[in-house]
Design a protein around this motif. Structure first.
Motif, PDB file in Angstrom:
ATOM      1  N   GLN A 152      32.330  37.186  33.416  1.00  0.00           N
ATOM      2  CA  GLN A 152      32.302  36.801  34.821  1.00  0.00           C
ATOM      3  C   GLN A 152      33.728  36.640  35.336  1.00  0.00           C
ATOM      4  O   GLN A 152      34.615  36.235  34.597  1.00  0.00           O
ATOM      5  CB  GLN A 152      31.534  35.481  34.990  1.00  0.00           C
ATOM      6  N   PRO A 153      33.979  36.884  36.616  1.00  0.00           N
ATOM      7  CA  PRO A 153      33.071  37.498  37.578  1.00  0.00           C
ATOM      8  C   PRO A 153      33.033  39.010  37.390  1.00  0.00           C
ATOM      9  O   PRO A 153      33.578  39.509  36.399  1.00  0.00           O
ATOM     10  CB  PRO A 153      33.704  37.113  38.921  1.00  0.00           C
ATOM     11  N   TRP A 154      32.459  39.717  38.343  1.00  0.00           N
ATOM     12  CA  TRP A 154      32.290  41.157  38.199  1.00  0.00           C
ATOM     13  C   TRP A 154      33.273  41.935  39.071  1.00  0.00           C
ATOM     14  O   TRP A 154      32.999  43.026  39.513  1.00  0.00           O
ATOM     15  CB  TRP A 154      30.852  41.552  38.527  1.00  0.00           C
ATOM     16  N   GLY A 155      34.431  41.361  39.317  1.00  0.00           N
ATOM     17  CA  GLY A 155      35.442  42.039  40.098  1.00  0.00           C
ATOM     18  C   GLY A 155      36.394  42.854  39.239  1.00  0.00           C
ATOM     19  O   GLY A 155      36.344  42.836  38.010  1.00  0.00           O
ATOM     20  N   ALA A 156      37.311  43.568  39.896  1.00  0.00           N
ATOM     21  CA  ALA A 156      38.250  44.443  39.192  1.00  0.00           C
ATOM     22  C   ALA A 156      39.154  43.670  38.246  1.00  0.00           C
ATOM     23  O   ALA A 156      39.664  44.224  37.268  1.00  0.00           O
ATOM     24  CB  ALA A 156      39.081  45.208  40.207  1.00  0.00           C
ATOM     25  N   GLU A 157      39.363  42.368  38.515  1.00  0.00           N
ATOM     26  CA  GLU A 157      40.278  41.587  37.689  1.00  0.00           C
ATOM     27  C   GLU A 157      39.790  41.401  36.257  1.00  0.00           C
ATOM     28  O   GLU A 157      40.563  41.045  35.373  1.00  0.00           O
ATOM     29  CB  GLU A 157      40.513  40.206  38.324  1.00  0.00           C
ATOM     30  N   THR A 158      38.505  41.652  36.003  1.00  0.00           N
ATOM     31  CA  THR A 158      37.987  41.473  34.639  1.00  0.00           C
ATOM     32  C   THR A 158      38.147  42.719  33.777  1.00  0.00           C
ATOM     33  O   THR A 158      37.823  42.685  32.593  1.00  0.00           O
ATOM     34  CB  THR A 158      36.497  41.078  34.669  1.00  0.00           C
ATOM     35  N   ILE A 159      38.611  43.809  34.342  1.00  0.00           N
ATOM     36  CA  ILE A 159      38.813  45.033  33.561  1.00  0.00           C
ATOM     37  C   ILE A 159      40.072  44.869  32.722  1.00  0.00           C
ATOM     38  O   ILE A 159      41.178  44.767  33.251  1.00  0.00           O
ATOM     39  CB  ILE A 159      38.946  46.262  34.480  1.00  0.00           C
ATOM     40  N   ASP A 160      39.896  44.809  31.399  1.00  0.00           N
ATOM     41  CA  ASP A 160      41.057  44.608  30.539  1.00  0.00           C
ATOM     42  C   ASP A 160      41.254  45.713  29.509  1.00  0.00           C
ATOM     43  O   ASP A 160      42.155  45.626  28.666  1.00  0.00           O
ATOM     44  CB  ASP A 160      40.984  43.251  29.839  1.00  0.00           C
ATOM     45  N   VAL A 161      40.426  46.769  29.544  1.00  0.00           N
ATOM     46  CA  VAL A 161      40.686  47.936  28.704  1.00  0.00           C
ATOM     47  C   VAL A 161      41.880  48.692  29.298  1.00  0.00           C
ATOM     48  O   VAL A 161      41.930  48.927  30.507  1.00  0.00           O
ATOM     49  CB  VAL A 161      39.456  48.857  28.633  1.00  0.00           C
ATOM     50  N   VAL A 162      42.838  49.043  28.456  1.00  0.00           N
ATOM     51  CA  VAL A 162      44.055  49.711  28.916  1.00  0.00           C
ATOM     52  C   VAL A 162      43.992  51.191  28.568  1.00  0.00           C
ATOM     53  O   VAL A 162      43.663  51.562  27.439  1.00  0.00           O
ATOM     54  CB  VAL A 162      45.307  49.074  28.289  1.00  0.00           C
ATOM     55  N   ALA A 163      44.299  52.030  29.553  1.00  0.00           N
ATOM     56  CA  ALA A 163      44.355  53.482  29.364  1.00  0.00           C
ATOM     57  C   ALA A 163      45.823  53.905  29.357  1.00  0.00           C
ATOM     58  O   ALA A 163      46.458  54.030  30.410  1.00  0.00           O
ATOM     59  CB  ALA A 163      43.590  54.194  30.472  1.00  0.00           C
ATOM     60  N   GLU A 164      46.350  54.094  28.168  1.00  0.00           N
ATOM     61  CA  GLU A 164      47.754  54.479  28.015  1.00  0.00           C
ATOM     62  C   GLU A 164      47.875  56.000  28.101  1.00  0.00           C
ATOM     63  O   GLU A 164      47.259  56.723  27.307  1.00  0.00           O
ATOM     64  CB  GLU A 164      48.259  54.004  26.653  1.00  0.00           C
ATOM     65  N   PRO A 165      48.645  56.531  29.086  1.00  0.00           N
ATOM     66  CA  PRO A 165      48.843  57.986  29.143  1.00  0.00           C
ATOM     67  C   PRO A 165      49.441  58.500  27.834  1.00  0.00           C
ATOM     68  O   PRO A 165      50.355  57.894  27.267  1.00  0.00           O
ATOM     69  CB  PRO A 165      49.822  58.159  30.310  1.00  0.00           C
ATOM     70  N   ASP A 166      48.885  59.613  27.353  1.00  0.00           N
ATOM     71  CA  ASP A 166      49.308  60.187  26.066  1.00  0.00           C
ATOM     72  C   ASP A 166      49.358  61.700  26.222  1.00  0.00           C
ATOM     73  O   ASP A 166      48.340  62.386  26.048  1.00  0.00           O
ATOM     74  CB  ASP A 166      48.327  59.769  24.974  1.00  0.00           C
TER      75      ASP A 166
END
Length: 390
Positions: A130-144
């Motif tokens: 919780q909550p269900w907003g963008a701030e809870t996205i913690d997976v990181v996509a590292e450019p490779d």
């Protein structure tokens, strides 16, 4: 906007009601709860391939029936009435809606036909809890190079362990909030992907924890433009919340019907307890809450249909944020109220394993927080109204 159901919509409702009464009775629900996958694969094949339910809101160009969110809400309401155990919410209301909201692109032709035909199940892995907003996205996509490496954890992912496709929300390094959000299609069997089933209050619905450890993806796995996925993802989450609200409406309706039936059967002081005024008043309160919820849910579904349709009314579609929050908040509160009343008005047997009220109570409590608690949606409603006033 016409709020009465068409003949075709009434036919969809009647066929779903009849089919689920047979396929998802109390014995079938309890068998699915005890199973390894949480649902009966043969029942899922029947509703997915023969009845084409996952295809309802998928465009005809992508192998679907080309209907809309109202038809989706009709199906979800009937599923909620019968506690239908299936990957439908994860596949059709989260994953496929997210693909649709992402706009035109190769991802539609690659994934939507298989989902519409029932050959592929999918889920959306979004942030933490919780909550269900963008701030809870913690997976990181590292450019490779030309691709990406994904690392991080997603909790409370619906039907995670059985999904054939994972849509994972991630963010670019050093990004915050709504900026830098991406959406990726991930093979659940890829190296570095770990799926763990989680115990939950609601045994009719399976949740899991997704752990990603340097999962390597090509650029073709990205859905939409780099770092610009949040607006489409947020729209998809709002439509999914409306679908969940429709399911909660169906559950609340069934709680009322179970309670009325029990009140006419149970005798006390030489008469059915349903004849006592106190019981009548509580049943009447349940009915009023349900009717308020039905109005909110189907209005929101009409708005969602316009939002999903590229030729839809833009003015109506702009009401989606408010309509979705109103529907989800109202439905969550109504379902929990009706489930609690059903539990109490069944007396001592309402708490026993043999009777069904406790199953609805658990589904109501678990669904209350999924895709946003009532308090969270109330805050969003207040902010929108204050913003309009200013």
């Amino acid at each position: 906007m016409d709020f009465s159901l068409t003949d075709e919509q009434l036919m969809i409702r009647e066929s779903a009601e009849s089919l689920l009464a047979d396929l998802s009775d109390s014995a079938a629900v309890r068998a699915a709860m005890a199973g390894e996958t949480g649902h009966d694969p043969e029942v899922w094949r029947q509703v997915a391939e023969e009845m084409a339910w996952p295809a309802v809101h998928v465009p005809e160009a992508c192998g679907g029936l080309g209907l809309g969110a109202v038809e989706l809400a009709i199906l979800m309401e009937q599923m909620g009435r019968r506690l239908f155990c299936s990957p439908f919410l994860a596949t059709s209301c989260l994953a496929s809606v997210a693909l649709l909201c992402a706009g035109e692109g190769p991802w539609r032709e690659r994934w939507l036909p298989a989902i519409a035909e029932g050959r592929l199940t999918a889920t959306l892995a979004f942030g933490g809890t919780q909550p269900w907003g963008a701030e809870t996205i913690d997976v990181v996509a590292e450019p490779d190079g030309e691709g990406y490496r994904l690392s991080g954890t997603c909790r409370q992912v619906l039907d995670l362990t059985t999904a054939g496709l994972l849509l994972v929300a991630a963010r670019l390094p050093d990004s915050r909030g709504e900026r830098g959000v991406c959406l990726f299609a991930v093979d659940p069997g890829a190296a570095g992907v770990t799926r763990t089933a989680l115990p939950g209050m609601d045994q009719t619905r399976r949740l899991g924890r997704l752990e990603l450890s340097a999962v390597t993806l090509g650029a073709e796995a990205r859905i939409g433009d780099e770092g610009e996925a949040w607006p489409a993802l947020e729209q998809g989450l709002r439509i999914a919340a409306i679908a969940l609200a429709a399911e909660q409406l169906g559950g609340a309706q069934q709680c009322l019907e179970m309670t009325v039936a029990y009140g006419l059967e149970r005798q006390q002081f030489g008469r059915p307890i349903g004849g006592f005024q106190a019981i009548k008043h509580r049943a009447a309160d349940m009915m009023l809450s349900i009717e308020r919820t039905r109005s909110a849910v189907y209005y929101a579904a009409c708005v969602a249909s316009e939002a999903l349709d590229p030729r839809g009314d833009a003015a109506v579609a702009a009401e989606l944020p408010l309509a979705a929050s109103l529907a989800k908040a109202q439905a969550s509160e109504t379902y929990f109220h009706c489930a609690a009343e059903a539990l109490q008005l069944h007396g001592g047997v309402g708490f026993t394993w043999e009777y069904d009220p406790h199953l609805y109570f658990k589904r109501a409590r678990a669904g209350e927080g999924f895709l946003g608690t009532p308090d969270w949606h109330h805050e969003r409603i207040a902010r929108q109204l204050m913003g309009e006033a200013s």
